[in-house]
Design an enzyme around this catalytic site. Structure first.
Site, PDB file in Angstrom:
ATOM      1  N   LYS A  42       0.823  -1.194   0.000  1.00 62.58           N
ATOM      2  CA  LYS A  42       0.000   0.000   0.000  1.00 62.58           C
ATOM      3  C   LYS A  42       0.865   1.256   0.000  1.00 62.58           C
ATOM      4  O   LYS A  42       0.413   2.340  -0.325  1.00 62.58           O
ATOM      5  CB  LYS A  42      -0.872   0.015   1.265  1.00 62.58           C
ATOM      6  CG  LYS A  42      -1.736  -1.200   1.456  1.00 62.58           C
ATOM      7  CD  LYS A  42      -2.361  -1.164   2.867  1.00 62.58           C
ATOM      8  CE  LYS A  42      -3.017  -2.477   3.165  1.00 62.58           C
ATOM      9  NZ  LYS A  42      -3.398  -2.583   4.603  1.00 62.58           N
ATOM     10  N   GLY A  43       2.133   1.089   0.409  1.00 58.63           N
ATOM     11  CA  GLY A  43       2.992   2.239   0.681  1.00 58.63           C
ATOM     12  C   GLY A  43       3.194   3.222  -0.458  1.00 58.63           C
ATOM     13  O   GLY A  43       3.358   4.412  -0.236  1.00 58.63           O
ATOM     14  N   GLU A  98       7.569   2.290  -6.281  1.00 60.38           N
ATOM     15  CA  GLU A  98       7.741   1.774  -4.921  1.00 60.38           C
ATOM     16  C   GLU A  98       8.030   2.930  -3.965  1.00 60.38           C
ATOM     17  O   GLU A  98       8.617   3.951  -4.346  1.00 60.38           O
ATOM     18  CB  GLU A  98       8.882   0.740  -4.951  1.00 60.38           C
ATOM     19  CG  GLU A  98       9.247   0.081  -3.649  1.00 60.38           C
ATOM     20  CD  GLU A  98       8.123  -0.655  -2.933  1.00 60.38           C
ATOM     21  OE1 GLU A  98       7.094  -0.016  -2.654  1.00 60.38           O
ATOM     22  OE2 GLU A  98       8.297  -1.847  -2.607  1.00 60.38           O
ATOM     23  N   ASP A  99       7.613   2.775  -2.722  1.00 54.66           N
ATOM     24  CA  ASP A  99       7.841   3.837  -1.745  1.00 54.66           C
ATOM     25  C   ASP A  99       9.299   3.886  -1.302  1.00 54.66           C
ATOM     26  O   ASP A  99       9.910   4.950  -1.256  1.00 54.66           O
ATOM     27  CB  ASP A  99       6.912   3.668  -0.522  1.00 54.66           C
ATOM     28  CG  ASP A  99       6.922   2.253   0.067  1.00 54.66           C
ATOM     29  OD1 ASP A  99       7.691   1.388  -0.410  1.00 54.66           O
ATOM     30  OD2 ASP A  99       6.150   2.013   1.014  1.00 54.66           O
ATOM     31  N   ASP A 102      14.750  -0.840   0.827  1.00 54.23           N
ATOM     32  CA  ASP A 102      15.424  -1.027   2.105  1.00 54.23           C
ATOM     33  C   ASP A 102      16.445  -2.158   1.919  1.00 54.23           C
ATOM     34  O   ASP A 102      17.540  -1.917   1.413  1.00 54.23           O
ATOM     35  CB  ASP A 102      14.344  -1.342   3.144  1.00 54.23           C
ATOM     36  CG  ASP A 102      14.856  -1.374   4.557  1.00 54.23           C
ATOM     37  OD1 ASP A 102      15.913  -0.795   4.818  1.00 54.23           O
ATOM     38  OD2 ASP A 102      14.189  -1.975   5.424  1.00 54.23           O
ATOM     39  N   LYS A 130      17.279   3.478   1.252  1.00 57.55           N
ATOM     40  CA  LYS A 130      18.115   3.320   2.449  1.00 57.55           C
ATOM     41  C   LYS A 130      19.267   2.404   2.081  1.00 57.55           C
ATOM     42  O   LYS A 130      19.213   1.198   2.325  1.00 57.55           O
ATOM     43  CB  LYS A 130      17.306   2.580   3.530  1.00 57.55           C
ATOM     44  CG  LYS A 130      16.513   3.407   4.489  1.00 57.55           C
ATOM     45  CD  LYS A 130      15.990   2.461   5.582  1.00 57.55           C
ATOM     46  CE  LYS A 130      14.700   2.951   6.153  1.00 57.55           C
ATOM     47  NZ  LYS A 130      14.113   1.979   7.101  1.00 57.55           N
ATOM     48  N   PHE A 151      13.726   4.309  10.721  1.00 57.82           N
ATOM     49  CA  PHE A 151      12.395   3.906  10.300  1.00 57.82           C
ATOM     50  C   PHE A 151      11.539   5.141  10.063  1.00 57.82           C
ATOM     51  O   PHE A 151      11.382   5.966  10.948  1.00 57.82           O
ATOM     52  CB  PHE A 151      11.749   2.988  11.332  1.00 57.82           C
ATOM     53  CG  PHE A 151      10.592   2.231  10.745  1.00 57.82           C
ATOM     54  CD1 PHE A 151      10.813   1.104   9.976  1.00 57.82           C
ATOM     55  CD2 PHE A 151       9.296   2.683  10.930  1.00 57.82           C
ATOM     56  CE1 PHE A 151       9.748   0.423   9.395  1.00 57.82           C
ATOM     57  CE2 PHE A 151       8.221   2.008  10.352  1.00 57.82           C
ATOM     58  CZ  PHE A 151       8.446   0.877   9.588  1.00 57.82           C
ATOM     59  N   ASP A 158       3.948   3.332   6.522  1.00 60.26           N
ATOM     60  CA  ASP A 158       3.255   3.092   7.789  1.00 60.26           C
ATOM     61  C   ASP A 158       4.138   2.495   8.873  1.00 60.26           C
ATOM     62  O   ASP A 158       5.222   1.976   8.604  1.00 60.26           O
ATOM     63  CB  ASP A 158       2.114   2.104   7.568  1.00 60.26           C
ATOM     64  CG  ASP A 158       2.637   0.668   7.394  1.00 60.26           C
ATOM     65  OD1 ASP A 158       3.510   0.465   6.522  1.00 60.26           O
ATOM     66  OD2 ASP A 158       2.203  -0.225   8.143  1.00 60.26           O
ATOM     67  N   ARG A 164       0.152   6.589   7.469  1.00 56.87           N
ATOM     68  CA  ARG A 164       0.253   6.682   6.003  1.00 56.87           C
ATOM     69  C   ARG A 164      -0.233   8.036   5.486  1.00 56.87           C
ATOM     70  O   ARG A 164       0.174   8.481   4.423  1.00 56.87           O
ATOM     71  CB  ARG A 164      -0.594   5.578   5.342  1.00 56.87           C
ATOM     72  CG  ARG A 164      -0.080   4.174   5.569  1.00 56.87           C
ATOM     73  CD  ARG A 164      -0.784   3.218   4.623  1.00 56.87           C
ATOM     74  NE  ARG A 164      -0.638   1.817   4.995  1.00 56.87           N
ATOM     75  CZ  ARG A 164       0.387   1.051   4.663  1.00 56.87           C
ATOM     76  NH1 ARG A 164       1.387   1.557   3.969  1.00 56.87           N
ATOM     77  NH2 ARG A 164       0.424  -0.214   5.023  1.00 56.87           N
TER      78      ARG A 164
HETATM   79  P1  IMP Z   1      12.756  -4.316   1.434  1.00 54.82           P
HETATM   80  O1  IMP Z   1      12.243  -5.561   0.829  1.00 54.82           O
HETATM   81  O2  IMP Z   1      13.557  -4.572   2.679  1.00 54.82           O
HETATM   82  O3  IMP Z   1      13.504  -3.420   0.479  1.00 54.82           O
HETATM   83  O4  IMP Z   1      11.523  -3.561   2.001  1.00 54.82           O
HETATM   84  C1  IMP Z   1      10.740  -2.780   1.268  1.00 54.82           C
HETATM   85  C2  IMP Z   1       9.420  -2.565   1.946  1.00 54.82           C
HETATM   86  O5  IMP Z   1       9.518  -2.500   3.378  1.00 54.82           O
HETATM   87  C3  IMP Z   1       8.882  -1.234   1.504  1.00 54.82           C
HETATM   88  O6  IMP Z   1       8.068  -1.388   0.384  1.00 54.82           O
HETATM   89  C4  IMP Z   1       8.132  -0.750   2.722  1.00 54.82           C
HETATM   90  O7  IMP Z   1       6.785  -1.181   2.633  1.00 54.82           O
HETATM   91  C5  IMP Z   1       8.791  -1.414   3.889  1.00 54.82           C
HETATM   92  N1  IMP Z   1       9.734  -0.493   4.586  1.00 54.82           N
HETATM   93  C6  IMP Z   1      11.079  -0.485   4.527  1.00 54.82           C
HETATM   94  N2  IMP Z   1      11.600   0.495   5.261  1.00 54.82           N
HETATM   95  C7  IMP Z   1      10.558   1.147   5.814  1.00 54.82           C
HETATM   96  C8  IMP Z   1      10.450   2.294   6.674  1.00 54.82           C
HETATM   97  O8  IMP Z   1      11.425   2.939   7.111  1.00 54.82           O
HETATM   98  N3  IMP Z   1       9.185   2.672   6.999  1.00 54.82           N
HETATM   99  C9  IMP Z   1       8.077   2.024   6.560  1.00 54.82           C
HETATM  100  N4  IMP Z   1       8.125   0.962   5.746  1.00 54.82           N
HETATM  101  C10 IMP Z   1       9.355   0.520   5.378  1.00 54.82           C
HETATM  102 MG    MG Z   2       6.107  -1.062   0.102  1.00 54.11          MG
END
Ligand code: IMP
Ligand code: MG
Length: 176
Positions: A42-43, A98-99, A102, A130, A151, A158, A164
């Site tokens: 949803k982000g 994508e938001d 990470d 990040k 975070f 969220d 959000r």
């Molecule tokens: P990844 O697979 O670790 O890259 O994670 C990506 C997903 O984790 C993103 O689409 C977000 O939904 C969530 N996410 C990662 N970091 C944060 C944060 O700092 N705040 C909120 N959601 C996060």
């Molecule tokens: Mg996301």
């Protein structure tokens, strides 16, 4: 429950300026084409809705939901499709919206999954990055901001499904 402390990291003005800039790049790169924007629910929903209104090319949109953090702030590493696309992407110029990147696990999974459906091209637009937390090698083609390993919430992002709707992006200082 006491509200956790937050600190503004990116103001709504800074975000708007950046999104407008990214939209300019996308409009230029896809001139004469009609890309399909795939919003990762949803982000990314706020990013998508702002970005698409700054584009001056025709676009299509579709939505996909994948499991990521669940109810914690630590990634499980397991990615699962919760909601799939409505239509085929074969032969289309796809941009994943994508938001945040990470660990990169979500986008890595999505990229492989979508590539197997034979799009004409596939690029990634991520508002936040990040880099310190990366576990797999993946770079967005369009990146809004690099942020430190903290975070963040707001502008679609969220913590336990809350925050959000904040118009800016804040660091969550105390939680759990
Ligand atoms: P990844 O697979 O670790 O890259 O994670 C990506 C997903 O984790 C993103 O689409 C977000 O939904 C969530 N996410 C990662 N970091 C944060 C944060 O700092 N705040 C909120 N959601 C996060
Ligand atoms: Mg996301």
């Amino acid at each position: 429950m006491t509200e956790p402390k937050t600190k503004v990291l990116l103001s709504r003005e800074e975000i708007a300026q950046k999104v407008k800039h990214l939209a300019g790049e996308v409009s230029r790169d896809y001139s004469g084409k009609t890309p399909l924007l795939i919003c990762v629910l949803k982000g990314a929903v706020v990013f998508l809705s702002d970005l698409m209104r700054f584009l001056d090319i025709p676009v299509e949109i579709d939505f996909m939901a994948v499991s990521s953090y669940g109810k914690s702030t630590h990634t499980s590493g397991v990615v699962r499709i919760l909601k799939d696309l409505e239509g085929s992407i074969e032969g289309k110029d796809v941009i994943i919206i994508e938001d945040i990147v990470d660990t990169g696990l979500t986008l890595d999974y999505l990229r492989e999954n979508l590539l197997s459906r034979n799009p004409r091209s596939l690029k990634i637009a991520a508002l936040l990055d990040k880099p310190e937390r990366r576990k797999v090698q993946i770079e967005p083609d369009y990146r809004g901001f690099y942020i430190p390993d903290e975070f963040v919430v707001g502008y679609g992002l969220d913590f336990n499904e809350k925050y959000r709707n904040l118009p800016h992006i804040s660091v969550l200082l105390e939680f759990e």
